[in-house]
Write a protein that holds these residues in place. Structure first.
Motif, PDB file in Angstrom:
ATOM      1  N   GLN A   1       0.825  -1.206   0.000  1.00  0.00           N
ATOM      2  CA  GLN A   1       0.000   0.000   0.000  1.00  0.00           C
ATOM      3  C   GLN A   1       0.859   1.257   0.000  1.00  0.00           C
ATOM      4  O   GLN A   1       0.580   2.225  -0.717  1.00  0.00           O
ATOM      5  CB  GLN A   1      -0.910  -0.002   1.240  1.00  0.00           C
ATOM      6  CG  GLN A   1      -1.878  -1.176   1.329  1.00  0.00           C
ATOM      7  CD  GLN A   1      -3.032  -1.034   0.360  1.00  0.00           C
ATOM      8  OE1 GLN A   1      -3.379   0.090  -0.036  1.00  0.00           O
ATOM      9  NE2 GLN A   1      -3.621  -2.154  -0.038  1.00  0.00           N
TER      10      GLN A   1
ATOM     11  N   TYR B   1       2.301   1.964  -3.433  1.00  0.00           N
ATOM     12  CA  TYR B   1       1.311   2.517  -4.355  1.00  0.00           C
ATOM     13  C   TYR B   1       1.069   4.002  -4.066  1.00  0.00           C
ATOM     14  O   TYR B   1       1.069   4.835  -4.988  1.00  0.00           O
ATOM     15  CB  TYR B   1      -0.006   1.750  -4.239  1.00  0.00           C
ATOM     16  CG  TYR B   1      -1.151   2.406  -4.979  1.00  0.00           C
ATOM     17  CD1 TYR B   1      -1.177   2.426  -6.379  1.00  0.00           C
ATOM     18  CD2 TYR B   1      -2.182   3.046  -4.296  1.00  0.00           C
ATOM     19  CE1 TYR B   1      -2.213   3.045  -7.061  1.00  0.00           C
ATOM     20  CE2 TYR B   1      -3.214   3.668  -4.977  1.00  0.00           C
ATOM     21  CZ  TYR B   1      -3.221   3.664  -6.353  1.00  0.00           C
ATOM     22  OH  TYR B   1      -4.251   4.285  -7.026  1.00  0.00           O
ATOM     23  N   ARG B   2       0.879   4.325  -2.776  1.00  0.00           N
ATOM     24  CA  ARG B   2       0.621   5.727  -2.431  1.00  0.00           C
ATOM     25  C   ARG B   2       1.815   6.612  -2.791  1.00  0.00           C
ATOM     26  O   ARG B   2       1.641   7.745  -3.270  1.00  0.00           O
ATOM     27  CB  ARG B   2       0.298   5.845  -0.934  1.00  0.00           C
ATOM     28  CG  ARG B   2      -1.040   5.216  -0.539  1.00  0.00           C
ATOM     29  CD  ARG B   2      -1.462   5.645   0.854  1.00  0.00           C
ATOM     30  NE  ARG B   2      -0.546   5.170   1.881  1.00  0.00           N
ATOM     31  CZ  ARG B   2      -0.681   4.016   2.532  1.00  0.00           C
ATOM     32  NH1 ARG B   2      -1.707   3.204   2.236  1.00  0.00           N
ATOM     33  NH2 ARG B   2       0.171   3.666   3.458  1.00  0.00           N
TER      34      ARG B   2
ATOM     35  N   VAL C   1       1.854   7.228  -6.574  1.00  0.00           N
ATOM     36  CA  VAL C   1       0.836   8.216  -6.963  1.00  0.00           C
ATOM     37  C   VAL C   1       1.303   9.620  -6.609  1.00  0.00           C
ATOM     38  O   VAL C   1       1.092  10.581  -7.368  1.00  0.00           O
ATOM     39  CB  VAL C   1      -0.517   7.892  -6.287  1.00  0.00           C
ATOM     40  CG1 VAL C   1      -1.516   9.028  -6.503  1.00  0.00           C
ATOM     41  CG2 VAL C   1      -1.071   6.581  -6.833  1.00  0.00           C
TER      42      VAL C   1
END
Length: 269
Positions: free
Chosen positions: A252, A255-256, A259
């Motif tokens: 997670q 991914y953050r 982004v």
């Protein structure tokens, strides 16, 4: 379990930035192993399976040599006087050290300079990554003392690292493999100048320690377990392993960070 306060009895132990450094420290004898150091290393690598504060391990030797193998006077001599049951207990114990190294989730980086012989060569072989120097002298010299090359997993692991024919040559002859040859054959991942070797190994280990350590542990486990799997079994095992990694917080975080166009900070959970 935390190992920051661990007090080693038969080698040196240092823990900084989640990287543990194990230093074989009998430089006057080129860092040979004894019955006691074998057993302590085995127990330490077993404990590393549960260590929360260690994310990578560096294994090295003091005084410009890695390890000269079993101590001639403290191991080889006594072995010649032992009955078979005690001999088997010893060989199983040394094999248990390799099992513990392969089972501990942390990547192990060996920094190999100078003499790396016998059981010392096995310790390097059982590591995940090997850094050497042009002066590294690696020898699986068991046949020179009348023993088989099949020691501590050598016949299983060494061919997978350098190839069957090359492994057979080293195990049959016991000859020295110098650093450049070891690099060309794939035994060493890279060569460094002796004065830079330990820091380069620690730098690499710190990089691993800053990565997704749950995922690193899974990679290590799959690299080990898939030796005995068929392709279909391996693909299924990797599917399960990757799904577990996808359920981690590190996935997670990555991914953050992607982004947000930032570098992820992994925490190992």
């Amino acid at each position: 379990m935390k190992l920051a306060s661990y007090q080693a009895q038969h080698f040196l132990w240092q823990l900084e930035e989640a990287v543990a450094t194990i230093t074989l420290n009998r430089p006057e004898r080129k860092n040979p192993l004894t019955f006691e150091s074998y057993a302590e290393l085995r127990d330490l690598f077993r404990a590393l399976q549960y260590a929360e504060d260690v994310r990578a391990v560096v294994l090295c030797g003091a005084g410009g040599n890695f390890c000269s193998g079993g101590d001639v006077h403290e191991i080889i001599g006594p072995l010649t006087q032992m009955p078979m049951p005690r001999l088997l207990a010893f060989t199983r114990m040394t094999g248990d050290l390799v099992k513990a190294m392969r089972a501990c989730p942390q990547p192990i980086v060996s920094a190999v300079d100078g003499v790396c012989a016998g059981a010392g060569a096995i310790l390097a072989m059982a590591s995940d990554i090997r850094f050497g120097t042009p002066q590294s002298k690696t020898a699986f010299l068991f046949n020179r003392v009348g023993l088989a090359g099949c020691d501590m997993g050598a016949c299983a692991m060494l061919p997978r690292i350098i190839g069957q024919g090359r492994a057979a040559e080293l195990l049959y002859t016991g000859r020295v493999m110098m650093g450049e040859e070891g690099l060309a054959w794939g035994f060493f991942n890279r060569l460094c100048e002796p004065q830079e070797l330990l820091e380069e190994a620690r730098k690499f280990a710190r990089m691993l320690a800053q990565g997704p350590t749950f995922a690193h542990a899974m990679t290590k486990k799959m690299l080990h377990q898939e030796w005995s799997m068929g392709l279909d079994e391996a693909i299924e095992a990797e599917a399960q392993a990757q799904a577990l990694c996808m359920a981690t917080q590190d996935f997670q975080r990555a991914y953050r960070a992607f982004v947000a166009k930032e570098k992820p900070v992994f925490e190992g959970d």
